[in-house]
Design a protein around this motif. Structure first.
Motif, PDB file in Angstrom:
ATOM      1  N   LEU A   1       0.693  -1.281   0.053  1.00  0.00           N
ATOM      2  CA  LEU A   1       0.048   0.019   0.117  1.00  0.00           C
ATOM      3  C   LEU A   1       0.747   1.136  -0.091  1.00  0.00           C
ATOM      4  CD1 LEU A   1      -2.691  -1.083   2.494  1.00  0.00           C
ATOM      5  CD2 LEU A   1      -3.086  -0.811  -0.014  1.00  0.00           C
ATOM      6  N   LEU A   2       1.902   1.307   0.706  1.00  0.00           N
ATOM      7  CA  LEU A   2       3.043   2.334   0.854  1.00  0.00           C
ATOM      8  C   LEU A   2       3.499   2.725  -0.619  1.00  0.00           C
ATOM      9  CD1 LEU A   2       4.433   2.089   4.311  1.00  0.00           C
ATOM     10  CD2 LEU A   2       2.737   3.788   3.694  1.00  0.00           C
TER      11      LEU A   2
ATOM     12  N   PRO B   1       1.422   4.544  -4.411  1.00  0.00           N
ATOM     13  CA  PRO B   1       1.485   5.970  -4.965  1.00  0.00           C
ATOM     14  C   PRO B   1       2.797   6.164  -5.510  1.00  0.00           C
ATOM     15  CG  PRO B   1       0.698   5.791  -2.724  1.00  0.00           C
ATOM     16  CD  PRO B   1       1.318   4.463  -2.830  1.00  0.00           C
ATOM     17  N   LEU B   2       3.889   5.413  -5.393  1.00  0.00           N
ATOM     18  CA  LEU B   2       5.379   5.859  -5.844  1.00  0.00           C
ATOM     19  C   LEU B   2       5.453   5.081  -7.281  1.00  0.00           C
ATOM     20  CD1 LEU B   2       7.124   5.596  -2.272  1.00  0.00           C
ATOM     21  CD2 LEU B   2       6.315   7.407  -3.292  1.00  0.00           C
ATOM     22  N   GLY B   3       4.729   4.241  -7.759  1.00  0.00           N
ATOM     23  CA  GLY B   3       4.797   3.620  -8.989  1.00  0.00           C
ATOM     24  C   GLY B   3       5.618   4.188 -10.012  1.00  0.00           C
TER      25      GLY B   3
ATOM     26  N   LEU C   1      15.445   0.815   2.779  1.00  0.00           N
ATOM     27  CA  LEU C   1      15.072   0.539   4.030  1.00  0.00           C
ATOM     28  C   LEU C   1      13.704  -0.537   3.893  1.00  0.00           C
ATOM     29  CD1 LEU C   1      15.258   3.871   5.689  1.00  0.00           C
ATOM     30  CD2 LEU C   1      16.687   1.723   6.087  1.00  0.00           C
ATOM     31  N   ALA C   2      12.899  -0.201   2.929  1.00  0.00           N
ATOM     32  CA  ALA C   2      11.660  -1.062   2.725  1.00  0.00           C
ATOM     33  C   ALA C   2      12.098  -2.469   2.507  1.00  0.00           C
ATOM     34  CB  ALA C   2      10.944  -0.588   1.634  1.00  0.00           C
TER      35      ALA C   2
ATOM     36  N   LEU D   1       5.443  -4.809  -8.880  1.00  0.00           N
ATOM     37  CA  LEU D   1       5.595  -5.287  -7.435  1.00  0.00           C
ATOM     38  C   LEU D   1       4.374  -5.773  -6.875  1.00  0.00           C
ATOM     39  CD1 LEU D   1       7.255  -1.687  -6.354  1.00  0.00           C
ATOM     40  CD2 LEU D   1       8.257  -4.001  -6.505  1.00  0.00           C
ATOM     41  N   PRO D   2       3.045  -5.496  -7.049  1.00  0.00           N
ATOM     42  CA  PRO D   2       2.081  -6.532  -6.329  1.00  0.00           C
ATOM     43  C   PRO D   2       1.768  -7.667  -6.932  1.00  0.00           C
ATOM     44  CG  PRO D   2       1.102  -4.505  -7.722  1.00  0.00           C
ATOM     45  CD  PRO D   2       2.399  -4.267  -7.564  1.00  0.00           C
ATOM     46  N   ALA D   3       2.303  -7.828  -8.416  1.00  0.00           N
ATOM     47  CA  ALA D   3       2.508  -9.046  -8.782  1.00  0.00           C
ATOM     48  C   ALA D   3       3.561  -9.996  -8.212  1.00  0.00           C
ATOM     49  CB  ALA D   3       2.835  -8.942 -10.389  1.00  0.00           C
ATOM     50  N   CYS D   4       4.461  -9.405  -7.699  1.00  0.00           N
ATOM     51  CA  CYS D   4       5.705 -10.025  -7.072  1.00  0.00           C
ATOM     52  C   CYS D   4       5.016 -10.487  -5.840  1.00  0.00           C
ATOM     53  CB  CYS D   4       6.884  -9.161  -6.811  1.00  0.00           C
ATOM     54  SG  CYS D   4       7.960  -9.023  -8.291  1.00  0.00           S
TER      55      CYS D   4
END
Length: 327
Positions: free
Chosen positions: A204-205, A208-210, A239-240, A278-281
């Motif tokens: 979710l974080l 917005p940074l896609g 960090l993430a 990223l969500p697919a990962c």
């Protein structure tokens, strides 16, 4: 975003979500004691035999959800590392995060501790490695992807030497558990909810940074020219990825190739849009590890294999094939 564009993002994610449900269902039904879909449905409805309820509710569902969460954590961390280092061969463990976590966990095992202390020690070791790599790579100036990568490789080699020393001096009765943890083992995974919650929160974080991540993947100069604040974004990515890897290692030990193969495979199939990748990962990594853990539990049942062995056996030929196809 146009409607066709929104559909192009949602369709692959919908397919992966459906495959994830199928993988979880297979994981719950298969094992040393096979269960039918009727048994699962009866337990979900509040009925079923005591044995089936114990197997499904207390053993298989928590383990399957833990496997899904850990696979998603590793795959998303791998995708972020590949964006940060602009290297399709980057991996969550390439910066020594897994080595630091392993040293922390093995130290707790060597001291005769267990349970939450091992998990906390692994988490502390991963963050110590993060601070060490970032501090050494930064030096007196700013770090670069190549400098960060080389520092991570050296720190990882140092952790490997410490792990070998700890195994050499450990009592014989503790060696099996330590070795299984190093190879990745979901048998003692605790509650799946913390890693699942972290995976959802990070996704979710990052949503917005896609667009900024898409620009970052082309290099910092292009990103800065297009108005992206490069340095804070690089720190956030690192960090993430560190938090994701630390939680994955804390939950299931050291499991390789998921963070390397999954993002690379998805980029070959879906392109390089980070809003989709990223969500697919998160979904594809979870599917891969759930299926690998199911194989680990069933191949030589009632004995179990470390899931890290299965991911390596699946990941090496798959990655070589993908590498060959992408020449």
């Amino acid at each position: 975003m146009t409607i066709p564009r929104r559909r192009s993002l949602c369709l692959p994610l919908g397919v992966l979500a459906l495959l994830g449900l199928v993988a979880l269902l297979l994981s719950v039904t298969l094992g040393s004691a096979a269960l039918s879909l009727g048994d699962v449905w009866a337990v979900v409805g509040g009925e079923g035999s005591p044995l089936a309820r114990t197997l499904i509710l207390e053993l298989r569902i928590p383990r399957s959800l833990s496997a899904f969460a850990v696979g998603g954590l590793l795959a998303v961390a791998g995708g972020l590392m590949q964006v940060l280092l602009r290297n399709p061969l980057a991996d969550p463990y390439v910066l020594g995060l897994s080595g630091g976590a392993s040293v922390g966990a093995l130290a707790a095992m060597l001291a005769g501790l267990g349970g939450a202390v091992i998990s906390g020690s692994a988490f502390a070791g991963a963050f110590l490695s993060t601070l060490l790599v970032f501090g050494l790579a930064h030096g007196t100036g700013s770090w670069t992807p190549s400098r960060l990568l080389l520092t991570g490789v050296v720190v990882a080699a140092g952790w490997g030497a410490v792990i070998t020393l700890m195994l050499a001096i450990s009592p014989a009765e503790r060696l099996p558990g330590m070795l299984y943890w190093l190879m990745g083992d979901l048998s003692y995974a605790r509650s799946p909810w913390p890693p699942l919650a972290l995976l959802l929160l990070i996704c979710l974080l990052l949503a917005p940074l896609g667009r900024s991540l898409n620009v970052m993947a082309r290099g910092p100069l292009q990103a800065a020219a297009l108005g992206v604040n490069v340095r804070p974004l690089e720190w956030m990515i690192y960090l993430a990825a560190s938090v994701l890897t630390a939680m994955a290692v804390t939950t299931a030990g050291s499991i390789g190739f998921v963070g390397l193969v999954v993002p690379h495979m998805l980029r070959l199939v879906l392109g390089n849009d980070q809003r989709l990748i990223l969500p697919a990962c998160a979904l594809a990594g979870g599917i891969l590890l759930v299926l690998a853990d199911t194989l680990a539990r069933t191949l030589i049942a009632p004995e179990q294999l470390p899931v890290g062995v299965i991911t390596a056996l699946l990941g090496v030929p798959t990655f070589l094939f993908l590498l060959y196809r992408s020449r």
